[in-house]
Enzyme design. Structure first.
Site, short mmCIF file in Angstrom:
data_model
loop_
_atom_site.label_atom_id
_atom_site.label_comp_id
_atom_site.label_asym_id
_atom_site.label_seq_id
_atom_site.Cartn_x
_atom_site.Cartn_y
_atom_site.Cartn_z
N HIS A 1 12.95 -1.19 -44.79
CA HIS A 1 13.92 -2.24 -44.59
C HIS A 1 15.16 -1.63 -43.97
O HIS A 1 15.57 -0.52 -44.33
CB HIS A 1 14.29 -2.87 -45.94
N ASP B 1 17.53 -14.93 -53.14
CA ASP B 1 17.99 -14.25 -51.92
C ASP B 1 17.90 -15.18 -50.72
O ASP B 1 18.77 -15.16 -49.85
CB ASP B 1 17.20 -12.96 -51.66
N ARG C 1 25.46 -16.56 -46.91
CA ARG C 1 26.29 -15.42 -46.47
C ARG C 1 26.38 -15.38 -44.95
O ARG C 1 27.42 -15.03 -44.38
CB ARG C 1 25.71 -14.11 -47.00
N SER D 1 20.55 -7.96 -52.13
CA SER D 1 19.69 -8.75 -51.25
C SER D 1 18.44 -7.94 -50.87
O SER D 1 17.31 -8.41 -50.98
CB SER D 1 20.49 -9.12 -50.00
N LYS E 1 14.39 -8.27 -52.81
CA LYS E 1 13.19 -8.57 -52.03
C LYS E 1 12.13 -7.50 -52.23
O LYS E 1 10.95 -7.80 -52.37
CB LYS E 1 13.52 -8.67 -50.53
N1 URA Z 1 19.09 -7.01 -45.01
C1 URA Z 1 18.94 -7.84 -46.08
O1 URA Z 1 17.83 -8.17 -46.46
N2 URA Z 1 20.04 -8.27 -46.70
C2 URA Z 1 21.28 -7.94 -46.33
O2 URA Z 1 22.22 -8.36 -46.95
C3 URA Z 1 21.44 -7.08 -45.20
C4 URA Z 1 20.31 -6.63 -44.56
#
Ligand code: URA
Length: 432
Positions: free
Chosen positions: A82, A161, A168, A183, A187
């Site tokens: 990620h 999220d 956001r 966040s 996930k």
């Molecule tokens: N990636 C995400 O999943 N969340 C964020 O807040 C920033 C990048």
């Protein structure tokens, strides 16, 4: 408990308890707390921060807002990667198929565009039919069958999220270490990944502009991973200039496909091979980084990574003819090559200015309900350190609206700065 008291407490810089955080996350996810209250709370968190304990509690509350997948009956190691968000950062589109092609199980929950940064889900939705809302049962069945899943937050998986992320994006509350960390990690925890490579972007086009902030975010991400029993490796990579050439949803998907076909920009290819190799090492597919790099490269040269991308698109309902023939991807009506206004060495190619210009063209959202224009964006041809001649192509603009095209042209021209003397290229990585 009243949500307004929790907002006031955060506004007044008082630490929230686990119960208060759980109450707020549950209330917002279930629609009992309104968008305007959640926006006020998110802004208070952005301005006043959170302790490590609050950030961990927030992450767990968000992960537990839906089901938390346990994939151990399918396989022992599920890998994921990620990025904290950047411009032209289409890495997941290439890296996940590479790693799955090398034999690891890859299960990933991605996000949409956030602020000026692009999102993997929006890019994948350039392909008609591609579904990003798999249920837990669909996630499990697809992972078992194909070894690769790339989906989004859903009613079953990290729904909190999904809601906070969209909020956001349009309320100026993205660049906050606790909100980003919770966040991402909610996930990762919900989707059952056991070994995760986190690419923390640093620079003008990242939410962390300094190395110091990026190190802090990386450390919090690793700590949450440890508490949740996941193996987490962080890398710090450059985001002062866009990664690769393409910025914009369909353009980025096409560049990822080109890269899996053995072409693509050198910086993007190098970044992907490195990230894939780290995942292969973490997932115990290779004994050393050098062997992992060779394995990652092989998945490109033998075509298996591209085939894995096709399998992924097919499994999630997308039209695979778009992989065989990327020229079918959405195309903008107005395509203009913009020439360099001067001769010199590029000293800056400002990633955030370019990311914002791409959002303004329609590649991202200003309001939660805004549709995405998958076709628009840029091919940014120069890198910091390159020597360019006046009149040489500097970038290619893809737009669907003549007025927006003009605004984007002047914004992206202003993103480029020139020096009469040589400028060193930017590094790809700061720490790995
Ligand atoms: N990636 C995400 O999943 N969340 C964020 O807040 C920033 C990048």
């Amino acid at each position: 408990m009243r949500s307004v008291d929790i907002i006031i407490k955060k506004r007044d810089k008082v630490e929230l308890t686990r119960q208060e955080i759980e109450f707020f996350v549950r209330g917002y996810t279930q629609g009992e707390i309104t968008d305007y209250q959640a926006a006020a709370w998110a802004m208070a968190v952005l301005l006043n921060g959170m302790t490590d304990q609050e950030t961990t509690d927030l992450t767990m509350a968000m992960a537990n807002s839906g089901q938390v997948l346990d994939l151990s009956d399918i396989v022992d190691i599920v890998v994921d990667k990620h990025s904290t968000g950047g411009v032209g950062d289409k890495t997941s589109l290439a890296v996940m198929p590479m790693v799955a092609a090398a034999g690891l199980y890859c299960g990933k929950m991605s996000g949409r565009g956030l602020g000026f940064s692009g999102g993997t889900l929006d890019k994948l939705e350039s392909i008609p039919g591609y579904r990003v809302d798999l249920s837990t049962e669909e996630f499990r069945a697809q992972l078992r069958k194909t070894g690769i899943v790339l989906t989004g937050q859903s009613l079953d998986l990290a729904p909190a999220d999904g809601k906070f992320y969209a909020l956001r994006d349009v309320t100026g509350t993205v660049p906050s270490i606790p909100l980003i960390a919770s966040s991402i990690m909610s996930k990762k925890i919900a989707s059952g990944a056991t070994a995760i490579v986190l690419d923390v972007k640093v620079g003008l086009g990242a939410f962390m502009e300094t190395l110091e902030e990026a190190r802090k975010l990386a450390s919090i991400l690793r700590n949450i991973g440890k508490l949740a029993g996941r193996q987490v490796v962080t890398i710090l990579s450059d985001m002062n200039q866009p990664l690769g050439f393409a910025v914009g949803n369909a353009l980025e998907l096409k560049e990822a496909i080109d890269t899996l076909q053995g072409a693509g920009p050198a910086d993007f290819r190098h970044h992907c091979i490195d990230a894939a190799a780290k995942m292969l090492l973490l997932g115990e597919k290779a004994p050393t980084m050098q062997a992992a790099i060779q394995l990652a490269e092989q998945t490109i040269t033998n075509g298996s990574a591209l085939e894995k991308l096709r399998v992924l698109i097919d499994a999630q309902g997308g039209d695979t003819s778009y992989i065989t023939d990327p020229n079918k991807l959405p195309k903008a009506r107005l395509i203009e090559t913009v020439a360099s206004p001067q001769t010199g060495y590029l000293s800056q190619v400002h990633a955030r200015v370019i990311g914002e210009a791409s959002v303004n063209l329609g590649a991202g959202r200003a309001k939660k309900s805004d549709p995405i224009d998958h076709a628009v964006g840029f091919e940014i041809l120069g890198k910091v350190g390159d020597h360019v001649e006046q009149g040489q192509p500097l970038f290619i603009l893809h737009a669907n609206d003549p007025q927006k095209l003009q605004q984007a042209r002047s914004a992206v021209l202003s993103a480029h700065q020139f020096s009469p003397t040589p400028v060193p290229p930017l590094p790809l990585f700061y720490e790995q």
